[in-house]
Design a protein around this motif. Structure first.
Motif, PDB file in Angstrom:
ATOM      1  N   THR A   1       1.166  -1.274  -0.184  1.00 13.42           N
ATOM      2  CA  THR A   1      -0.360   0.029  -0.512  1.00 13.42           C
ATOM      3  C   THR A   1       0.802   1.568   0.061  1.00 13.42           C
ATOM      4  O   THR A   1       2.410   1.159   0.859  1.00 13.42           O
TER       5      THR A   1
ATOM      6  N   ARG B   1       1.431   4.895   1.787  1.00 10.65           N
ATOM      7  CA  ARG B   1       0.668   5.445   3.076  1.00 10.65           C
ATOM      8  C   ARG B   1       1.756   6.983   3.218  1.00 10.65           C
ATOM      9  O   ARG B   1       1.001   7.073   4.100  1.00 10.65           O
TER      10      ARG B   1
ATOM     11  N   ILE C   1      -4.481  15.597  -1.269  1.00  7.76           N
ATOM     12  CA  ILE C   1      -4.314  13.913  -0.859  1.00  7.76           C
ATOM     13  C   ILE C   1      -4.304  13.833   0.771  1.00  7.76           C
ATOM     14  O   ILE C   1      -5.189  12.781   1.234  1.00  7.76           O
TER      15      ILE C   1
ATOM     16  N   ARG D   1      -8.327  13.481   1.106  1.00  9.64           N
ATOM     17  CA  ARG D   1      -9.145  12.863   0.171  1.00  9.64           C
ATOM     18  C   ARG D   1      -9.110  10.570   1.055  1.00  9.64           C
ATOM     19  O   ARG D   1      -9.009  10.207  -0.188  1.00  9.64           O
ATOM     20  N   HIS D   2      -7.825  11.317   1.261  1.00 14.98           N
ATOM     21  CA  HIS D   2      -6.836   9.058   1.529  1.00 14.98           C
ATOM     22  C   HIS D   2      -6.112   9.806   3.138  1.00 14.98           C
ATOM     23  O   HIS D   2      -5.091  10.222   3.491  1.00 14.98           O
ATOM     24  N   LYS D   3      -7.295   9.227   3.876  1.00 14.17           N
ATOM     25  CA  LYS D   3      -6.869   9.649   5.845  1.00 14.17           C
ATOM     26  C   LYS D   3      -6.120   8.547   6.079  1.00 14.17           C
ATOM     27  O   LYS D   3      -4.726   8.865   6.943  1.00 14.17           O
ATOM     28  N   ASP D   4      -5.199   7.921   4.990  1.00 17.39           N
ATOM     29  CA  ASP D   4      -4.636   6.812   5.029  1.00 17.39           C
ATOM     30  C   ASP D   4      -3.262   6.919   4.668  1.00 17.39           C
ATOM     31  O   ASP D   4      -2.671   7.065   4.928  1.00 17.39           O
ATOM     32  N   VAL D   5      -2.491   8.601   4.004  1.00 21.86           N
ATOM     33  CA  VAL D   5      -1.747   8.870   3.510  1.00 21.86           C
ATOM     34  C   VAL D   5      -1.427  10.093   4.623  1.00 21.86           C
ATOM     35  O   VAL D   5      -2.094  10.329   4.372  1.00 21.86           O
TER      36      VAL D   5
ATOM     37  N   TYR E   1      -2.919  15.480  -7.560  1.00 23.25           N
ATOM     38  CA  TYR E   1      -3.586  14.877  -7.089  1.00 23.25           C
ATOM     39  C   TYR E   1      -4.585  13.633  -7.098  1.00 23.25           C
ATOM     40  O   TYR E   1      -4.378  12.426  -7.378  1.00 23.25           O
TER      41      TYR E   1
ATOM     42  N   THR F   1      -3.705   9.483  -6.842  1.00 23.13           N
ATOM     43  CA  THR F   1      -4.930   8.969  -6.727  1.00 23.13           C
ATOM     44  C   THR F   1      -4.657   7.357  -8.030  1.00 23.13           C
ATOM     45  O   THR F   1      -4.837   6.376  -7.020  1.00 23.13           O
TER      46      THR F   1
ATOM     47  N   LYS G   1      -2.276   5.284  -6.963  1.00 23.25           N
ATOM     48  CA  LYS G   1      -2.480   4.993  -5.590  1.00 23.25           C
ATOM     49  C   LYS G   1      -3.071   3.354  -5.614  1.00 23.25           C
ATOM     50  O   LYS G   1      -2.995   2.359  -5.150  1.00 23.25           O
ATOM     51  N   ASN G   2      -4.099   3.632  -6.303  1.00 23.75           N
ATOM     52  CA  ASN G   2      -5.525   2.476  -6.464  1.00 23.75           C
ATOM     53  C   ASN G   2      -5.128   1.826  -7.675  1.00 23.75           C
ATOM     54  O   ASN G   2      -5.579   0.523  -7.031  1.00 23.75           O
TER      55      ASN G   2
END
Length: 351
Positions: free
Chosen positions: A13, A15, A52, A55-59, A231, A235, A238-239
């Motif tokens: 992933t 991160r 980023i 909209r990407h809380k895990d990053v 961004y 995204t 990443k996806n």
């Protein structure tokens, strides 16, 4: 094609991303009639990072600078490497002696294909002249010397495929979503990309030497549109990356480890995990990492014949690697050399 693992942490992933606004402080970067590169790229970088993070809380987003300050070129790479980032995005603006060129282009580390690419690299690398003792800090590298770029630009990162893929996505977003002229994905010798150990790209968001593009880059709307394009590219990358690795993980559940013994040469061990593209590893081939006794251990070579492993060990000894030894693996688990010999006997007898 998107490669299946990031070199920085070998993660499945994404991160952490480092965003690097070029120049800053006493180094203004490219100058337009009314704008300074350092100001434009800082605004775009902070906006892109904000999108980023929101909209990407895990990053986690790490910036090399968040204000108008001078950060040495080598320090920017150091920030990225020490943070354990999965991606590095450096943002810049272009300039030309002519006011006609315009549009965006994104660079990866590699051999320049044209004088224009080399000129861009020279311009960005010239930031080292603002540093004290730059000659020693950069091992004598001279940004104005064509010869110095021969060695620098021949370096190919282990993560070049991911870097190119992300660059292509950035350029597609600039063209299709931001309606900017697409000048393509290019290669050249940028010191900051050379020294980072994860997939990295350097974006040239437009030409401050072009009056119309300078005007666009100075607007809040223009900066927002470019930041959103970065961004969106992040995204998409990443996806795709995480979906691919998830699929491979599912498939691996049905794949049995290979019934062979392999011998490798262990050459390093650390308490903390290092990038497979760590600067001390760059002369090694076929590097693998395994965890053992609470340490991260690194090997080179992957021989299924002990004699071949011994030959490789001797060659490495002759090249100056002293603290090295042979380790054996069966079904990706470390075993003793004696166990390896017994397993090989059993395997051979069943053939």
């Amino acid at each position: 094609m998107l490669a299946t693992s990031l070199s920085a942490q070998n993660n499945s992933t994404i991160r952490k991303v480092v965003i690097d606004p070029g120049h800053g402080g006493k180094d203004p970067g490219a100058l337009g009639k009314n704008a300074k590169e350092k100001d434009i790229v800082l605004s775009i970088a902070l906006k892109a990072g904000k999108y980023i993070q929101e909209r990407h809380k895990d990053v986690e987003v790490v910036y090399t600078r968040k204000k108008d300050e001078f950060i040495e070129l080598h320090r920017r790479a150091q920030i990225a490497n020490e943070s354990g980032a999965d991606l590095f995005i450096s943002i810049h603006c272009n300039s030309n002696k002519s006011s006609k060129p315009y549009g965006t282009e994104t660079y990866v580390m590699g051999l320049h294909k044209s004088e224009d690419n080399l000129t861009v690299a020279k311009t960005e690398n010239a930031a080292i002249f603002y540093e004290d003792d730059y000659a020693n800090q950069y091992a004598g590298f001279n940004p104005n010397s064509d010869e110095d770029y021969i060695v620098l630009s021949m370096f190919q990162s282990a993560s070049i495929d991911q870097s190119i893929d992300l660059s292509q996505k950035v350029q597609a977003q600039f063209k299709n979503k931001a309606s900017r002229k697409d000048r393509g994905v290019k290669q050249a010798g940028f010191w900051v990309l050379y020294k980072t150990t994860m997939p990295g790209i350097l974006i040239e968001a437009g030409f401050l030497s072009n009056p119309d593009e300078e005007k666009y880059l100075m607007t809040e709307d223009g900066q927002i549109i470019l930041a959103l394009a970065i961004y969106e590219a992040f995204t998409e990358f990443k996806n795709e990356y995480e979906e691919l690795n998830s699929t491979l993980a599912d498939l691996s559940q049905f794949t049995q480890p290979e019934e062979k013994v392999y011998y490798r040469i262990q050459f390093a061990s650390y308490k903390k995990e290092k990038s497979l593209d760590f600067r001390k590893f760059r002369q090694m081939e076929d590097i693998k990492m395994y965890e053992h006794d609470g340490l991260f251990k690194y090997t080179t070579g992957n021989k299924n014949n002990l004699d071949e492993a011994i030959k490789l060990k001797h060659r490495l000894k002759n090249e100056g690697y002293d603290d090295i030894f042979i380790v054996a693996f069966y079904k990706e688990k470390r075993i003793s050399i004696e166990e390896a010999k017994e397993i090989n006997k059993d395997l051979n007898s069943n053939m």
